[in-house]
Design a protein around this motif. Structure first.
Motif, short mmCIF file in Angstrom:
data_model
loop_
_atom_site.label_atom_id
_atom_site.label_comp_id
_atom_site.label_asym_id
_atom_site.label_seq_id
_atom_site.Cartn_x
_atom_site.Cartn_y
_atom_site.Cartn_z
N PHE A 205 32.12 -27.32 30.79
CA PHE A 205 32.48 -27.74 29.43
C PHE A 205 33.89 -27.27 29.06
O PHE A 205 34.67 -28.02 28.47
CB PHE A 205 31.47 -27.19 28.42
N ALA A 206 34.21 -26.03 29.41
CA ALA A 206 35.47 -25.43 28.95
C ALA A 206 36.69 -26.09 29.59
O ALA A 206 37.71 -26.31 28.91
CB ALA A 206 35.47 -23.93 29.25
N LEU A 207 36.63 -26.40 30.88
CA LEU A 207 37.80 -26.96 31.55
C LEU A 207 38.20 -28.34 31.01
O LEU A 207 39.37 -28.56 30.67
CB LEU A 207 37.57 -27.02 33.06
N PRO A 208 37.28 -29.31 30.91
CA PRO A 208 37.68 -30.60 30.34
C PRO A 208 38.16 -30.50 28.89
O PRO A 208 39.12 -31.17 28.50
CB PRO A 208 36.40 -31.45 30.44
N ILE A 209 37.51 -29.64 28.11
CA ILE A 209 37.88 -29.54 26.69
C ILE A 209 39.26 -28.91 26.54
O ILE A 209 40.09 -29.37 25.74
CB ILE A 209 36.82 -28.73 25.92
N SER B 281 50.74 -24.20 24.72
CA SER B 281 50.91 -23.05 25.60
C SER B 281 49.58 -22.32 25.81
O SER B 281 49.23 -21.94 26.94
CB SER B 281 51.96 -22.11 25.02
N LEU B 282 48.83 -22.14 24.72
CA LEU B 282 47.54 -21.44 24.82
C LEU B 282 46.56 -22.22 25.69
O LEU B 282 45.89 -21.65 26.57
CB LEU B 282 46.96 -21.23 23.43
N MET B 283 46.45 -23.53 25.44
CA MET B 283 45.49 -24.34 26.19
C MET B 283 45.93 -24.53 27.65
O MET B 283 45.09 -24.61 28.55
CB MET B 283 45.32 -25.70 25.52
N HIS B 284 47.23 -24.59 27.88
CA HIS B 284 47.74 -24.70 29.25
C HIS B 284 47.34 -23.47 30.06
O HIS B 284 46.83 -23.58 31.19
CB HIS B 284 49.26 -24.87 29.23
N ASP B 285 47.57 -22.29 29.48
CA ASP B 285 47.22 -21.05 30.18
C ASP B 285 45.70 -20.94 30.36
O ASP B 285 45.21 -20.54 31.43
CB ASP B 285 47.74 -19.85 29.41
N ALA B 286 44.96 -21.30 29.30
CA ALA B 286 43.50 -21.23 29.39
C ALA B 286 42.97 -22.17 30.46
O ALA B 286 42.09 -21.80 31.26
CB ALA B 286 42.88 -21.56 28.03
N HIS B 287 43.50 -23.39 30.51
CA HIS B 287 43.06 -24.38 31.49
C HIS B 287 43.36 -23.89 32.91
O HIS B 287 42.53 -24.04 33.82
CB HIS B 287 43.76 -25.71 31.23
N LEU C 8 36.94 -20.74 38.03
CA LEU C 8 35.91 -21.64 38.57
C LEU C 8 36.00 -21.72 40.08
O LEU C 8 34.97 -21.75 40.77
CB LEU C 8 36.07 -23.04 37.96
N LEU C 9 37.21 -21.74 40.61
CA LEU C 9 37.37 -21.79 42.06
C LEU C 9 36.76 -20.56 42.72
O LEU C 9 36.05 -20.66 43.73
CB LEU C 9 38.86 -21.90 42.41
N ILE C 10 37.01 -19.38 42.15
CA ILE C 10 36.45 -18.14 42.70
C ILE C 10 34.93 -18.17 42.62
O ILE C 10 34.22 -17.84 43.59
CB ILE C 10 37.01 -16.92 41.94
N LEU C 11 34.41 -18.58 41.45
CA LEU C 11 32.96 -18.62 41.28
C LEU C 11 32.31 -19.63 42.22
O LEU C 11 31.23 -19.39 42.77
CB LEU C 11 32.62 -18.96 39.82
N ALA C 12 32.98 -20.78 42.42
CA ALA C 12 32.44 -21.80 43.32
C ALA C 12 32.38 -21.29 44.76
O ALA C 12 31.41 -21.56 45.49
CB ALA C 12 33.29 -23.07 43.24
N VAL C 13 33.42 -20.57 45.17
CA VAL C 13 33.42 -20.00 46.53
C VAL C 13 32.27 -19.01 46.69
O VAL C 13 31.55 -19.02 47.71
CB VAL C 13 34.77 -19.31 46.82
#
Length: 401
Positions: free
Chosen positions: A98-102, A135-141, A148-153
Motif C-alpha cells: 500500500f505504502a509504495l504505490p501511494i 522531496s519527502l515523498m521521493h525519499d519515502a518512496h 521492501l527489497l530487503i524484506l522480500a529477500v
C-alpha cells in the motif's frame, strides 16, 4: 497439508511478478536518464506508475480475500518465534504494497505530474504541487523500495530454507505451476515493454526541418501581419494590466498524462473596445524560458533547442489587428511567432466588467508541430501531445486619457 486457495496463489504470484518488474523498470529508467534518453525514460516511468496502481488495486483485493478466508496454519513443528516472525513479515509486506504505490502517486502529484493507468484514463492528483512534499515523498518512496527489497529477500530465503532444509510444507502451501508461469511472464513482459519503448523511439536527435503538418489553426492561410503603422493609428488607450491577477497558462499531454504550466514573464499591450473593434489591437510578448509547470527538468527542456530554442529565440509574440464578434464573445485571427515561424492563430475571447475593472478571458489551441516545437524524438505525439491548449486572463483598468 492444507494449501492456500487458488485465488490466493494467483494473487500472490501475480503481485510478486509485478514487484519484480517494478524493480527492473526502475533500473531501466535510471539507465535511460543517465544516457539522456528522455523519451525512453518517460515511457518507462509511465509503465512503472501504471503497474504501481495495478499493485495497489491487487493489494486491496488480496487483503479483502485474506480477511474473508483464513490462511492455512503454519506447521506445528515450526518454533514459536518463527511463527511470530512469519506473521510480522506478512503484515509488513502488506504495508509496503500500500505504502509504495501511494507515496509514488503523492510524489507525482507534488511534482505536477499526473498519473494515468496505461493511458486509458487519468487519475486525480492527491495533493497540490509542492517541492517540500515532493522531496519527502521521493525519499519515502526510495527507502520504502529498499526496505521492501530487503524484506522480500528474507521472505524468499526463509521459504527456501523451510523447503530444502526443514523439509516442511511452508513453501508447498503457496507453490503452483501457475505461480511460476506468472512470475516468469511478468519478467518477460517487462523485457518486451522495454523493447517496445526502444523500437518506437528510434528517430535521430536534433532539429527536424520537415514541413509542419496542417492544424486546426488554419496554418495554410496567409497570416495577417500587424504593422507599426497600424498600431500607432489606433485611437484607443492601452489598458493598465494588473499582472499579479493575470496569467497565460498552457495545458499539454506527456506520456498520456495532462500537465499545466504558466508563463512567468510576459507583457502585453491591449487596446480593445467592443464598440470600436476596428481600432482594437493586441500585442503580447512571452519569454519561453519562463515556463513553470511545477517540474524543473521539464521546464528546462521546454527552453532547449528541441522546443522553444529560447537562446536563439528569446521571445514568442502574438499580434492581432482584426476583430469580429463571435457567439461566445469576440474572435481574432492574429499572428503567433515562435522560433522565427509566423503562423495565424485563432483566438476566441470575452471581455467582462468586474468591480470597476475589465477582464479579458480567452483560449486557443496550438498545434506545436506547426511551429516546430518539439523536434527530433520529441515529434512523437504518443509521448508529447500535438495540441497545446492556452488559457489567458488579463485583468486591467482602462488607462485614463
Amino acid at each position: 497439508m492444507q494449501p492456500y486457495s487458488n485465488t490466493a496463489k494467483t494473487l500472490h504470484w501475480l503481485v510478486a511478478g509485478l514487484i519484480v518488474s517494478q524493480y527492473i523498470l526502475a533500473k531501466l529508467s535510471e539507465i535511460a536518464k543517465d544516457n539522456d534518453e528522455i523519451l525512453n525514460q518517460l515511457a518507462i516511468l509511465a509503465n512503472h506508475k501504471s503497474i504501481g496502481i495495478t499493485i495497489l488495486l491487487l493489494a486491496i483485493v488480496r487483503l479483502v480475500h485474506r480477511l474473508r478466508h483464513t490462511p492455512p496454519p503454519l506447521p506445528q513443528t515450526m518454533p514459536r518465534w518463527q511463527q511470530l516472525a512469519s506473521n510480522a513479515s506478512h503484515a509488513l509486506l502488506y504495508g509496503f504494497l500500500f505504502a509504495l504505490p501511494i507515496t509514488g502517486w503523492l510524489m507525482s502529484s507534488a511534482k505536477a505530474y499526473s498519473v494515468s493507468w496505461f493511458n486509458l484514463f487519468p487519475l486525480p492528483d492527491l495533493i497540490a504541487p509542492s517541492e517540500t512534499w515532493y522531496s519527502l515523498m521521493h525519499d519515502a518512496h526510495h527507502w520504502l523500495g529498499e526496505a521492501l527489497l530487503i524484506l522480500a529477500v528474507i521472505h524468499v530465503a526463509a521459504a527456501l530454507k523451510h523447503h530444502f532444509f526443514d523439509r516442511d510444507t511452508v513453501l508447498k502451501r503457496m507453490s503452483s505451476k501457475l505461480g511460476w508461469w506468472i512470475l516468469a511472464g511478468s519478467i518477460l513482459l517487462c523485457v518486451v515493454v522495454f523493447g517496445r519503448v526502444l523500437s518506437t523511439n528510434t528517430a535521430p536527435n536534433g532539429p527536424d526541418t520537415s514541413a509542419p503538418s496542417s492544424s486546426t489553426n488554419s496554418i495554410n492561410q496567409p497570416a495577417p501581419q500587424a504593422t507599426e503603422t497600424e498600431n500607432t493609428q489606433s485611437t484607443l488607450a492601452a489598458w493598465l494590466i494588473d499582472y499579479p491577477k493575470s496569467y497565460i497558462r498552457f495545458t499539454g499531454d506527456q506520456a498520456g498524462a495532462a500537465f499545466t504550466g504558466e508563463w512567468q514573464q510576459w507583457q502585453a499591450t491591449i487596446r480593445f473596445d467592443k464598440d470600436t473593434l476596428a481600432q482594437s489591437r493586441f500585442e503580447v510578448e512571452i519569454d519561453p524560458a519562463s515556463a513553470d509547470s511545477g517540474d524543473q527538468e521539464r521546464d528546462q527542456t521546454i527552453a532547449t533547442a528541441d522546443f522553444f530554442d529560447a537562446t536563439n529565440h528569446p521571445k514568442a509574440t502574438f499580434q492581432a489587428t482584426e476583430f469580429n464578434t463571435a457567439a461566445s464573445g469576440y474572435r481574432t485571427l492574429g499572428t503567433l511567432t515562435m522560433k522565427g515561424i509566423n503562423k495565424p492563430l485563432d483566438f476566441v475571447f470575452n471581455v467582462t466588467q468586474e468591480q470597476g475593472t475589465q477582464v479579458l478571458t480567452g483560449s486557443a489551441k496550438i498545434d506545436r508541430l506547426a511551429w516546430n516545437i518539439g523536434t527530433g524524438d520529441w515529434r512523437d505525439t504518443s509521448w508529447v501531445g500535438q495540441d497545446v491548449n492556452v488559457e489567458v486572463r488579463v485583468q486591467t483598468q482602462v488607462e485614463s486619457n
